[in-house]
Motif scaffolding. Sequence first.
Motif, mmCIF file in Angstrom:
data_model
loop_
_atom_site.group_PDB
_atom_site.id
_atom_site.type_symbol
_atom_site.label_atom_id
_atom_site.label_comp_id
_atom_site.label_asym_id
_atom_site.label_seq_id
_atom_site.Cartn_x
_atom_site.Cartn_y
_atom_site.Cartn_z
ATOM 1 N N TRP B 77 17.779 -4.943 -1.317
ATOM 2 C CA TRP B 77 16.911 -3.788 -1.016
ATOM 3 C C TRP B 77 15.559 -3.937 -1.717
ATOM 4 N N LYS B 78 15.597 -4.350 -2.988
ATOM 5 C CA LYS B 78 14.330 -4.523 -3.729
ATOM 6 C C LYS B 78 13.469 -5.600 -3.073
ATOM 7 N N THR B 79 14.135 -6.685 -2.666
ATOM 8 C CA THR B 79 13.391 -7.791 -2.037
ATOM 9 C C THR B 79 12.764 -7.341 -0.719
ATOM 10 N N GLN B 80 13.537 -6.546 0.034
ATOM 11 C CA GLN B 80 12.972 -6.024 1.296
ATOM 12 C C GLN B 80 11.703 -5.224 1.028
ATOM 13 N N ALA B 81 11.749 -4.427 -0.012
ATOM 14 C CA ALA B 81 10.577 -3.612 -0.349
ATOM 15 C C ALA B 81 9.390 -4.510 -0.736
ATOM 16 N N ARG B 82 9.693 -5.608 -1.436
ATOM 17 C CA ARG B 82 8.615 -6.530 -1.834
ATOM 18 C C ARG B 82 8.024 -7.247 -0.610
ATOM 19 N N ILE B 83 8.921 -7.584 0.308
ATOM 20 C CA ILE B 83 8.415 -8.243 1.543
ATOM 21 C C ILE B 83 7.478 -7.297 2.282
ATOM 22 N N LEU B 84 7.890 -6.038 2.338
ATOM 23 C CA LEU B 84 7.053 -5.030 3.014
ATOM 24 C C LEU B 84 5.695 -4.921 2.331
ATOM 25 N N LYS B 85 5.723 -4.942 1.016
ATOM 26 C CA LYS B 85 4.482 -4.827 0.249
ATOM 27 C C LYS B 85 3.562 -6.024 0.536
ATOM 28 N N GLN B 86 4.164 -7.222 0.547
ATOM 29 C CA GLN B 86 3.366 -8.428 0.812
ATOM 30 C C GLN B 86 2.801 -8.402 2.240
ATOM 31 N N ASN B 87 3.627 -7.869 3.144
ATOM 32 C CA ASN B 87 3.142 -7.758 4.534
ATOM 33 C C ASN B 87 1.933 -6.837 4.606
ATOM 34 N N LEU B 88 2.001 -5.732 3.883
ATOM 35 C CA LEU B 88 0.862 -4.803 3.877
ATOM 36 C C LEU B 88 -0.371 -5.488 3.287
ATOM 37 N N ARG B 89 -0.166 -6.284 2.212
ATOM 38 C CA ARG B 89 -1.281 -7.027 1.605
ATOM 39 C C ARG B 89 -1.885 -7.994 2.628
ATOM 40 N N TYR B 90 -0.973 -8.611 3.384
ATOM 41 C CA TYR B 90 -1.421 -9.567 4.400
ATOM 42 C C TYR B 90 -2.292 -8.862 5.450
ATOM 43 N N ILE B 91 -1.814 -7.671 5.853
ATOM 44 C CA ILE B 91 -2.582 -6.901 6.864
ATOM 45 C C ILE B 91 -3.966 -6.557 6.323
ATOM 46 N N VAL B 92 -4.016 -6.143 5.026
ATOM 47 C CA VAL B 92 -5.327 -5.812 4.413
ATOM 48 C C VAL B 92 -6.229 -7.057 4.427
ATOM 49 N N LEU B 93 -5.624 -8.208 4.128
ATOM 50 C CA LEU B 93 -6.417 -9.448 4.083
ATOM 51 C C LEU B 93 -6.986 -9.830 5.456
ATOM 52 N N VAL B 94 -6.203 -9.532 6.511
ATOM 53 C CA VAL B 94 -6.676 -9.950 7.853
ATOM 54 C C VAL B 94 -7.521 -8.872 8.538
ATOM 55 N N LEU B 95 -7.599 -7.683 7.924
ATOM 56 C CA LEU B 95 -8.311 -6.577 8.568
ATOM 57 C C LEU B 95 -9.779 -6.904 8.824
ATOM 58 N N VAL B 96 -10.463 -7.355 7.808
ATOM 59 C CA VAL B 96 -11.900 -7.660 7.950
ATOM 60 C C VAL B 96 -12.110 -8.781 8.964
ATOM 61 N N PRO B 97 -11.400 -9.936 8.823
ATOM 62 C CA PRO B 97 -11.589 -10.993 9.827
ATOM 63 C C PRO B 97 -11.284 -10.501 11.245
ATOM 64 N N ALA B 98 -10.255 -9.647 11.378
ATOM 65 C CA ALA B 98 -9.918 -9.150 12.718
ATOM 66 C C ALA B 98 -11.083 -8.356 13.300
ATOM 67 N N LEU B 99 -11.723 -7.536 12.454
ATOM 68 C CA LEU B 99 -12.879 -6.757 12.926
ATOM 69 C C LEU B 99 -14.035 -7.683 13.310
ATOM 70 N N VAL B 100 -14.206 -8.751 12.536
ATOM 71 C CA VAL B 100 -15.283 -9.717 12.856
ATOM 72 C C VAL B 100 -14.981 -10.400 14.181
ATOM 73 N N ILE B 101 -13.703 -10.745 14.360
ATOM 74 C CA ILE B 101 -13.309 -11.481 15.586
ATOM 75 C C ILE B 101 -13.491 -10.639 16.840
ATOM 76 N N ILE B 102 -13.227 -9.339 16.701
ATOM 77 C CA ILE B 102 -13.285 -8.457 17.878
ATOM 78 C C ILE B 102 -14.639 -8.550 18.591
ATOM 79 N N VAL B 103 -15.718 -8.656 17.790
ATOM 80 C CA VAL B 103 -17.067 -8.615 18.384
ATOM 81 C C VAL B 103 -17.269 -9.736 19.409
ATOM 82 N N PRO B 104 -17.130 -11.015 19.008
ATOM 83 C CA PRO B 104 -17.329 -12.054 20.043
ATOM 84 C C PRO B 104 -16.285 -11.997 21.155
ATOM 85 N N VAL B 105 -15.038 -11.618 20.773
ATOM 86 C CA VAL B 105 -13.977 -11.591 21.792
ATOM 87 C C VAL B 105 -14.299 -10.573 22.895
ATOM 88 N N VAL B 106 -14.800 -9.415 22.490
ATOM 89 C CA VAL B 106 -15.109 -8.394 23.501
ATOM 90 C C VAL B 106 -16.192 -8.899 24.457
#
Lengths: 675, 271
Positions: B77-106
Amino acid sequence: MRMGRRTCWIAGLAIFGLGLLVLGPSSGPASAAGGKKVLVLGFDGMDPNLSKRLMEEGKLPNFKRLADGGGFSKLGTSIPPQSPVAWSNFITGQNPGGHGIFDFVARTPENYLPFLSTSVTDKKGTRLLRRGTAFWEILEDHGIWNSVLRVPSNYPPVDMKGPSLSGMGTPDILGTYGTFSFYTTEPQVGGDVEGGKIIEVKMRNNMIESSLVGPRIGEGGDAVKVEAPFTVWVDPEEAVAKIRVGDEEFVLAQGEWSDWKPVEFKVMSKGMEILLSLVGQTSSLHSIARFYLKEAHPEFNLYVSPLNFDPFYSPPGTSICTPDGYSKKLAKEIGYFYTQGMAEDTWALNEGRLNEKEFLQQSEFVLQERIRMFRCELEHFLQKEQALYFCYFSTTDPLSHMFGRFMDPGHPLNYPDEFEKYGDVIPHYYTRMDSVLGYALDRVGEGTTVMVLSDHGFTSYRRSFHLNTWLYENGYIQLRDKRKKSSGEFFVNVDWRKTRAYALGINCLYLNLKGREGYGIVKPGYEADQLLAELVEKLEAITDPKTGEQAILRVYRSSEVYSGDAIESAPDLVVGYNAGYRASWETALGKIPNPEKGFFGDNLKKWSGDHCMAAEIIPGVLFTNKPLRIPDPSLVDLAPTILNEFGIEKTPEMIGRNVFAEGPETGSRVESVMR
Amino acid sequence: MFAFNNALARMFDLFYTPFRSFHPVWGLLAMSAVTGLILLFIWKYTTNQKQMKAVKDRIKMHFIEIRLYQDDMGIIWKTQARILKQNLRYIVLVLVPALVIIVPVVFILVDMDHRFGREALEPGESALVKVKFAGRGGLPEVTIRAPEGVVVETPRLRIPVEREVDWRIRAEREGDFDLAFVVDGDTYTKRLTVGNSTRRFSFIKGQATVEEAFFNPGEDPLPKGSLIESIEITYPEMRFRFESWVGHWLTLFCVFSLAVGFGLKPVFNVE
C-alpha cells in the motif's frame, strides 16, 4: 574483388530469367496460344424471335456478326422456364431434379409455408440451397482462373478463389428481394404495397423528419428494428429539397435522382463505434440507397431505393462475393453499385410509385453500373492466359416484363398513346446489349470462345389463371370456413385434412401426399398416380371462356421430366401455361380468390410480359463464335461445353452434351423432351 | 493573424511540394514523421531530462519493491502511494513541455485538416454550397453566379428556420473558381477548388475574426458585419483505406507521429 565481365553477363541473365519467372504469364498480353479462354455473356430473357427480327432489320450488327461467323440457335430452357431454375440448369448442367431449384418459391411440406427457393437464412447464417457443382468450381479445381459476375442462383456465392459477385437471389438489407420506400404527404389508404413500404409524413415549416427503416436486430421478443433518421427541407416555392441522412447532405430538384448515398444503421453507441473503427471494425449495418425526389409541391413524394448492401463492408452473416473483399475492390474501381439481385425496381412501377420514364431512368443506372463492372473485370480476363469470364446482364428481363404490353397490341393494359411512346423500349435495350457484345468481341480477339445466352424468351402475359381457385371449385382443395369461399395468402383457410392438391409458386402443383406433407391424405402409389393423371387431363382441357383458347398447353409430371438426387423436393406437377397465360400472383402465394369472379382475370398490371409458361414456347437464345454441331442445344449443354473447351470431362451428374461436337447422345437427357 | 497564417501556409506548401503528384497519404505520412521528430526534440529540450529519468527510475524501483514484498500488504500500500506521487511529479514535469508542444501541433493540425480532411472536387463531381445569413428575420434575396467551368444544377433552396440558402453545383473542369453571391447589391465570393492534389483549400469562409483566421485559413474572410455569416462548400470527406481499415487522417497522423517519436527516442537519447 571485382566481378569479371563474363560473371556480370551470367548474373544479368539469371536476374532476367528470375524476373520472367516472377512476372509469370499473367503479366503478358492476351494470347490464345497455349491456353484456352472462354467468355460467356448472359442476357436474361433475351427472346430468339425478337432477336432474329431485329437482326434482320440490321439493328443487332454484333449479334449478326456472331451468328454469321459461328452459330445462333434457340436454346432449350428449363421446366419451368423461371430464371432461378434456368440459370441453375446452366450452372450445374443438371435439370431441377439435380440442382433442387424448381420455382422462385419452394414450400416446407410439414406446414405448407413458402420460402424463397435459392437460399435460406437461419442462426448459422445464410446458405445457398442450389445443389450440384457449379462448372466454374470444376475449372478452379483444374487451376483455371475464372470470374463469375452476377450469375443468378449463386447467393451466397460458392467459395472460390476467383472473383465472383452474387446476382439474382441476393437480398437487400431487409432480407427481401428489394423493398423500396416511398415517403409522401398524401393521405394513404391501405399501407404498404407489394415490394414497397409507403410512409406517410407530415411537413412542418417546410421540413420533414422521418426514418429509413432497417432490419430487425436480435431474436424473438428482444428483436428491435433499427432506423436511420433523415431530415428533408423543402424550399417554400421552388421545386427543390435538401436531404440529410447521417453525415450526408444533398440537394435534389424535383425529378432528380441522387447518387448512391451510404446509410448507416447504428447498432451500438457512438463511442463503441469509434473504438471499433480504430481497428477497422464496425458494428453498424452499412447500406446504400438512391433517393428520387418525385414531387416537392404541392405534395411531397420521395422514393428511396431498396437498401442495398454497401459493397465496401462485408454484410453480417453472409457474403455477396468471393474472395472476401472483392466487392470492395470492385467498388473502389467503379464506384458504388447495386448489390441486390434484380435491381430494376419493377414493383415500384407496378405499384405506380415510379412511372415508365422514372423506371427507365432507374434501369439505366443498373445497366451503366453493370457495363462498368463488365469492362473492369474484362481487363483482368484479358491479362490471363487461360481463363473463363462470365458476366450477367439483367436489363432485357425486367424491361420485357414491364414493357411487354407495348409489344402486344392485344394486351388488356394498352393505351394507344403510350404504345407509340414506349413501343420501341425493348428493341432499344436489345441494341444496347448488342453494343455490350460489340465491345467484348472487339476486345477479346479471335482466340477466345465467345458464348451469349439467355435463360428463356418472352411473350405477352394477358390473362391470369387462379389455379388454386380452380382446384377449390373442382373439389381438390377444401376450406375450413366454407362460407368465405376463399382463402388469404399461405392457405390460411385451407382444411388440409380434406385437401388433395394445392398450387404454390408460379408453376408448381403439389399433391397433399401422406407421409410427406404435414397433413397429407393422398396415399403414395396408385392413388397418387390416379390423381395426377386426372389433374393432367383436366388441366390441359381448360379453356378461357373469354378467348376460347387453351390456357394450359402442357402439364409435366416431375417423375417424367426430372432426374437427380433432389427430386424428392420437386412438385408433383409443373403447369406449362399457353402463350398469353400465367398463374395469377395470388396463386403463387397460396391465395384462393373467390370463385364467383371466375378462374381467369385480365392482367391489368404493368408487369405485362412473362415467361413462366410451357417451356416449349419460351426458349432462350444461344450465340457462339464457333459453329454449333447439335441442332437443339439446351441450357444443360453449356456447362459440359465450357468444360470441354478446357479439355475437361463433364461430371457424371451433368446431363448435357458439348454443343460444338457432333456425336451420339450420351447420358440421361430428360431435358430432351423440351426440344 | 491573416498575414501570419499566409506565411505559415506558404511554408507548409513548400514542404508538401514534392508530394503533390502522389497520393495524399505520402504527404500525410511525411508530415506525421516530421511532426514526430519535431515533438521529440521539443520534448528533449523543454523537459528536465535528468529529473525525468530520476522519476522514472524511482517508479521502476517501486515496482520491484512490490514484487519483492508481495506478501506484505502494508509495504504494498505504501509503495502504491509512492508510485502515485512519482506519477504526479512526472505529470508536473511534462506539463510545461506539453503546453509548448500544443502550439506547433495545433498549427500543423489545422493546416493538415485543410489538406487531408476533404478532397477537392473532381471534374464532373457535384457539391453542396451553403450560404448562412447573419441576424434574424426574413431571408435576404440572394443569387449565385458561377464562372465558366462550374454549373449551378438546382434552383436555390431556402431554409428560413436555419437562415440558410443552398445550391448544388457541379465542377466541369480542373482549376480554382470564384463563386459569386449577390445580396442586396453586394457581391461576396467563395473559392471553389477542383482537381486532385495535396493542396490546402478552404471549405468554409466566415466573417473576419481571429477565430476564423485561425481555424479557416487559406481564404480572405467575409467583411465583418456583412449580411452573410458564412459560405460553405461541402467537399467530400477524404477517407484513407488500407485493406479492411478505413479511417480519418487524424488516426493515421497520431499513430505514425507517435511511432516515429517513440521509435527514435533511443537514437536521440530522449527520456
